[in-house]
Design an enzyme around this catalytic site. Sequence first.
Site, PDB file in Angstrom:
ATOM      1  N   CYS A  53       0.812  -1.218   0.000  1.00  0.00           N
ATOM      2  CA  CYS A  53       0.000   0.000   0.000  1.00  0.00           C
ATOM      3  C   CYS A  53       0.847   1.270   0.000  1.00  0.00           C
ATOM      4  O   CYS A  53       1.673   1.464   0.895  1.00  0.00           O
ATOM      5  CB  CYS A  53      -0.897  -0.010   1.232  1.00  0.00           C
ATOM      6  SG  CYS A  53      -1.794   1.521   1.518  1.00  0.00           S
ATOM      7  N   TYR A 184      -5.171   5.968  -9.356  1.00  0.00           N
ATOM      8  CA  TYR A 184      -6.372   5.185  -9.062  1.00  0.00           C
ATOM      9  C   TYR A 184      -7.549   5.631  -9.927  1.00  0.00           C
ATOM     10  O   TYR A 184      -8.370   4.811 -10.343  1.00  0.00           O
ATOM     11  CB  TYR A 184      -6.729   5.296  -7.574  1.00  0.00           C
ATOM     12  CG  TYR A 184      -5.799   4.507  -6.703  1.00  0.00           C
ATOM     13  CD1 TYR A 184      -6.093   3.202  -6.352  1.00  0.00           C
ATOM     14  CD2 TYR A 184      -4.609   5.056  -6.247  1.00  0.00           C
ATOM     15  CE1 TYR A 184      -5.234   2.460  -5.571  1.00  0.00           C
ATOM     16  CE2 TYR A 184      -3.733   4.323  -5.463  1.00  0.00           C
ATOM     17  CZ  TYR A 184      -4.046   3.030  -5.135  1.00  0.00           C
ATOM     18  OH  TYR A 184      -3.183   2.299  -4.370  1.00  0.00           O
TER      19      TYR A 184
END
Length: 342
Positions: A53, A184
Amino acid sequence: MSGTAGIDGGNATYGKKPFKRSRSHFTDRVTADGRDGWPVEPGRYRLVVSKACPWASRALVSRRLLGLEGALSLAVADPIQDHRSWRFTLDPDDRDPVLGIRYLHEAYDARETDYPGGVSVPAVVEVPSGKLVTNDFQQITLDLATEWTALHREGAPDLYPPALREEIDEVAEDVYRDVNNGVYRCGFAHEQKTYEDACRTLFARLDALSERLANRRYLVGDQITEADIRLFTTLVRFDAVYHGHFKCNVRKIAEDPVLWAYVRDLYQTPGFGDTVDFDHIKRHYYQVHTGINPTGIVPLGPDLSGWLTPHHREQFGGRPFGEGTPPGPPPAAERVPAAGRP
């Protein structure tokens, strides 16, 4: 796949609508004066991360640079989570050895049952109670830099200098909106125009950052700051996952001489590259995002050997750690296995 994306700091909602990242639900802060009820104390809290992450990686880098390993313990989740959330299957008996839990959602549930959001990392958990304290990925690193100073190592750098904070905040906001979050918006776009708009915005910002860094070593001032940490965690993942998996393929970071040298400079700086696990990164993105990669096949590339080549950024001067010194080597238990590094 709809709902929340496990790799995200905060919660990420995606589906037929354009990708949107919601605010962190648990925004309590661990502070020197304990004004939110969570005072800074050595050993009281545990930082839960996934090395896949980018948002959690910010906290990993900050913790290393500031020398907080002995004060803030670390839990590393399996890069492949399931519907029950991030899991501790890397540990004996599939349990975190300090918190005693199998899944991170157990710490969330101990704090608030059926709260409106997903289970995200980074997360700070209070060890005695087992309760989540915060999952505010934007604030955690700022507090590590400014509220945990009594526990910093000798020679720790000032990652958020008061005189530079306004400029750091301005640069970091642009990086967050167009780069950190921009990849994203590209990857989870469900319409051509939405994707193209996000991709053009992403590369326009990368162009601007390349121009900014063409004659200076770091984003703000002459030392590493919070702004560099925030940009690094996206750039280091770019060619391995965002370029192909998220369709951010106008060009690779390795094809931009300035950004490629800049991110290699940081990668080779103690506290940065020694927290990066390319194996975790690739397996998570390619195996968890089944809506994007339904086969779950993890690509062999890219070749990682370039990360250790000379970057020549020293020509711009600068002091990586300001008035401070580099951190020592990472604790043995936190070293990245050979499969995850060049």
